[in-house]
Design a protein around this motif. Structure first.
Motif, PDB file in Angstrom:
ATOM      1  N   HIS A  16       0.804  -1.223   0.000  1.00 29.45           N
ATOM      2  CA  HIS A  16       0.000   0.000   0.000  1.00 29.45           C
ATOM      3  C   HIS A  16       0.834   1.268   0.000  1.00 29.45           C
ATOM      4  O   HIS A  16       0.300   2.357  -0.078  1.00 29.45           O
ATOM      5  CB  HIS A  16      -0.955   0.001   1.195  1.00 29.45           C
ATOM      6  N   SER A  17       2.144   1.132   0.089  1.00 30.62           N
ATOM      7  CA  SER A  17       2.962   2.339   0.152  1.00 30.62           C
ATOM      8  C   SER A  17       4.282   2.123  -0.567  1.00 30.62           C
ATOM      9  O   SER A  17       4.650   1.007  -0.903  1.00 30.62           O
ATOM     10  CB  SER A  17       3.232   2.711   1.611  1.00 30.62           C
ATOM     11  N   GLU A  19       8.186   2.791   0.149  1.00 32.73           N
ATOM     12  CA  GLU A  19       9.074   3.096   1.268  1.00 32.73           C
ATOM     13  C   GLU A  19      10.489   3.358   0.782  1.00 32.73           C
ATOM     14  O   GLU A  19      10.879   2.905  -0.291  1.00 32.73           O
ATOM     15  CB  GLU A  19       9.085   1.917   2.247  1.00 32.73           C
ATOM     16  N   GLU A  33      -1.158  14.143  -4.324  1.00 33.09           N
ATOM     17  CA  GLU A  33      -2.324  13.470  -3.762  1.00 33.09           C
ATOM     18  C   GLU A  33      -3.464  13.515  -4.780  1.00 33.09           C
ATOM     19  O   GLU A  33      -3.718  14.554  -5.390  1.00 33.09           O
ATOM     20  CB  GLU A  33      -2.740  14.168  -2.468  1.00 33.09           C
ATOM     21  N   ILE A  63      -2.905   8.036  -5.461  1.00 33.17           N
ATOM     22  CA  ILE A  63      -2.033   8.558  -4.407  1.00 33.17           C
ATOM     23  C   ILE A  63      -2.916   9.074  -3.267  1.00 33.17           C
ATOM     24  O   ILE A  63      -3.686  10.015  -3.455  1.00 33.17           O
ATOM     25  CB  ILE A  63      -1.127   9.687  -4.928  1.00 33.17           C
ATOM     26  N   SER A  65      -1.551   9.891  -0.135  1.00 35.04           N
ATOM     27  CA  SER A  65      -0.786  10.963   0.506  1.00 35.04           C
ATOM     28  C   SER A  65       0.671  10.889   0.101  1.00 35.04           C
ATOM     29  O   SER A  65       1.187   9.823  -0.216  1.00 35.04           O
ATOM     30  CB  SER A  65      -0.913  10.894   2.032  1.00 35.04           C
ATOM     31  N   ASN A  67       4.146  11.691   1.845  1.00 33.43           N
ATOM     32  CA  ASN A  67       4.566  11.836   3.236  1.00 33.43           C
ATOM     33  C   ASN A  67       5.998  12.357   3.389  1.00 33.43           C
ATOM     34  O   ASN A  67       6.644  12.106   4.404  1.00 33.43           O
ATOM     35  CB  ASN A  67       4.427  10.485   3.941  1.00 33.43           C
ATOM     36  N   GLU A  79       7.620   5.436   5.116  1.00 32.59           N
ATOM     37  CA  GLU A  79       6.614   5.466   4.066  1.00 32.59           C
ATOM     38  C   GLU A  79       6.642   6.830   3.389  1.00 32.59           C
ATOM     39  O   GLU A  79       6.285   7.837   3.990  1.00 32.59           O
ATOM     40  CB  GLU A  79       5.245   5.189   4.674  1.00 32.59           C
ATOM     41  N   VAL A  81       5.248   7.537   0.107  1.00 35.97           N
ATOM     42  CA  VAL A  81       3.999   7.771  -0.620  1.00 35.97           C
ATOM     43  C   VAL A  81       3.021   6.654  -0.256  1.00 35.97           C
ATOM     44  O   VAL A  81       3.411   5.482  -0.227  1.00 35.97           O
ATOM     45  CB  VAL A  81       4.243   7.784  -2.148  1.00 35.97           C
ATOM     46  N   THR A  82       1.779   7.011   0.024  1.00 32.53           N
ATOM     47  CA  THR A  82       0.749   6.022   0.323  1.00 32.53           C
ATOM     48  C   THR A  82      -0.178   5.890  -0.880  1.00 32.53           C
ATOM     49  O   THR A  82      -0.696   6.885  -1.369  1.00 32.53           O
ATOM     50  CB  THR A  82      -0.075   6.441   1.560  1.00 32.53           C
ATOM     51  N   LYS A  84      -3.621   3.973  -2.544  1.00 30.74           N
ATOM     52  CA  LYS A  84      -4.834   3.230  -2.198  1.00 30.74           C
ATOM     53  C   LYS A  84      -5.471   2.685  -3.443  1.00 30.74           C
ATOM     54  O   LYS A  84      -5.110   3.035  -4.543  1.00 30.74           O
ATOM     55  CB  LYS A  84      -5.805   4.083  -1.413  1.00 30.74           C
TER      56      LYS A  84
END
Length: 84
Positions: A16-17, A19, A33, A63, A65, A67, A79, A81-82, A84
């Protein structure tokens, strides 16, 4: 079909992200975002060990978020970038 949906859900939770793989400085953020990205799309450029490393999307998604900030020093496992 139900089994495929289940596997897909697990895959999304696991990936989901994006890293940081190693300590480095965020050079450029290439997404915002709300952007829709495909698997493999470049998300940001990280400078580490005097080399530029492209951090890419692990799956298709949106996207949720960003981060980190350009110029920020990040550590492994953070993390950046998150999705979804």
């Amino acid at each position: 079909d139900v089994e495929e949906k289940g596997r897909s859900r697990v895959r999304h939770k696991k990936h989901h992200s994006a890293e940081a793989p190693i300590p480095g400085v965020v050079l450029r953020i290439l997404v915002r975002e709300g952007d829709v990205v495909a698997k493999g799309a470049p998300l940001l450029i990280l400078e580490a060990m005097k080399m530029e490393h492209q951090i890419s999307a692990g799956h298709d998604g949106t996207i949720a978020s960003v981060n980190c900030k350009e110029g920020e020093l990040v550590q492994p496992g953070v993390e950046l970038v998150t999705l979804k």
